[in-house]
Write an enzyme that holds these catalytic residues in place. Structure first.
Site, PDB file in Angstrom:
ATOM      1  CB  CYS A 174      -0.868  -0.041   1.257  1.00  0.00           C
ATOM      2  SG  CYS A 174      -1.901   1.422   1.484  1.00  0.00           S
ATOM      3  CB  CYS A 186      -3.016   3.738  -5.627  1.00  0.00           C
ATOM      4  SG  CYS A 186      -4.310   2.852  -4.722  1.00  0.00           S
TER       5      CYS A 186
HETATM    6  N1  DGL Z   1      -3.831   0.513  -2.135  1.00  0.00           N
HETATM    7  C1  DGL Z   1      -3.456   1.671  -1.432  1.00  0.00           C
HETATM    8  C2  DGL Z   1      -2.268   2.404  -2.003  1.00  0.00           C
HETATM    9  O1  DGL Z   1      -1.456   1.782  -2.642  1.00  0.00           O
HETATM   10  C3  DGL Z   1      -4.419   2.526  -0.689  1.00  0.00           C
HETATM   11  C4  DGL Z   1      -5.754   2.772  -1.226  1.00  0.00           C
HETATM   12  C5  DGL Z   1      -6.636   3.425  -0.203  1.00  0.00           C
HETATM   13  O2  DGL Z   1      -6.987   2.758   0.766  1.00  0.00           O
HETATM   14  O3  DGL Z   1      -6.952   4.604  -0.368  1.00  0.00           O
HETATM   15  O4  DGL Z   1      -2.121   3.579  -1.809  1.00  0.00           O
END
Ligand code: DGL
Length: 270
Positions: A73, A183
């Site tokens: 993440c 993301c």
């Molecule tokens: N998948 C996440 C990232 O890479 C976060 C997405 C979220 O929860 O806003 O930033």
């Protein structure tokens, strides 16, 4: 040789795009995937929530016996990786938007960056941006609204296409030829983006690089599983195991062994 699982953590389903690459590169490693879907999206939550919650879940994963953690993440990495490395005694592999490979790949030297609002405003991201400022012009946009749609399994509806169209058109008009998927949820939009921009943007996803970094760290700390190990892959969700199972089938084409877990946010996290 160490048969314990590697923990892969995300606010929700996005980290499955990283898990896919880890499984391809390290098929004998056991994995514990953790989707904090009840509290997603992290991208628009207060920063102190993201940091405290990431630490709380990662401490729990270490207590479950994880030998290393992949913070799959970008948002959680930006706000919590330093704290995790100070507090936890296992190797921590973080992710960050692939600005460097994008600058290297771009011919026009105009690069679009799609990430969460929290990633874009983090000090860590802005240091990275400044360090590469001479190599390309980066056009950064927050993909507001995309993560909740992907969490529902929607990667190609009219709403997704309209949201992407609004975000990407100005980048194309400014001459961008490369787009950073900053993301881990966004790689699941790759086909829709390709279709929408007619292949005019080369997409930069760091999933493969993260899997390689994990392989290096496991080797460095002598933590790799034996190639003879029959690996187990468990999928945990703080929201709904049945939904995670469905999404793993839709997005990864795997039959997931999924469980729901309850980890109440610590009072300081709320
Ligand atoms: N998948 C996440 C990232 O890479 C976060 C997405 C979220 O929860 O806003 O930033």
């Amino acid at each position: 040789m160490n048969p314990s699982p590697v923990g892969i953590f995300d606010s929700g389903l996005g980290g499955l795009s990283v898990l896919r690459e880890v499984r391809a590169l390290l098929p004998h490693e056991s994995l514990l995937y953790f989707a904090d879907s009840r509290y997603a999206p992290y991208g628009e939550k207060p920063e102190r929530f993201v940091e405290a919650r990431t630490l709380q879940v990662c401490e729990w994963l270490v207590a479950q016996g994880c030998k290393a953690l992949v913070i799959a993440c970008n948002t959680a990495t930006m706000h919590a990786v330093q704290t995790l490395r100070e507090r936890l005694a296992v190797p921590i592999i973080g992710v960050e938007p692939g600005l460097k490979p994008a600058a290297a790949a771009s011919r026009s030297k105009v690069v679009g960056v799609l990430a969460t609002a929290n990633t874009l405003k983090s000090a860590k991201f802005n240091r990275l941006l400044t360090s590469l400022g001479n190599e390309s012009r980066f056009l950064c946009e927050a993909g507001v609204g995309l993560v909740p749609l992907i969490e529902q399994g929607d990667v190609s509806s009219d709403t997704v296409r309209q949201t992407l169209g609004t975000l990407l058109s100005p980048m194309l008009e400014a001459g961008a030829d490369t787009l950073v998927l900053g993301c881990t949820h966004y790689p699941f939009l790759s086909e829709t983006i390709d279709d929408l921009v007619d292949g005019r943007l080369a997409l930069i996803d760091t999933g493969v690089a993260i899997a390689r970094q994990l392989a290096r760290k496991l080797a460095e700390f002598d933590l790799a599983a034996s190639p003879d190990t029959a690996p187990s892959v468990r999928y945990l969700s703080t929201k709904d195991a049945a939904h995670l199972r469905e999404m793993a089938a839709a997005l990864l084409h795997v039959e997931a062994n999924a469980e729901t877990v309850v980890i109440e946010p610590a009072p300081a996290t709320e």
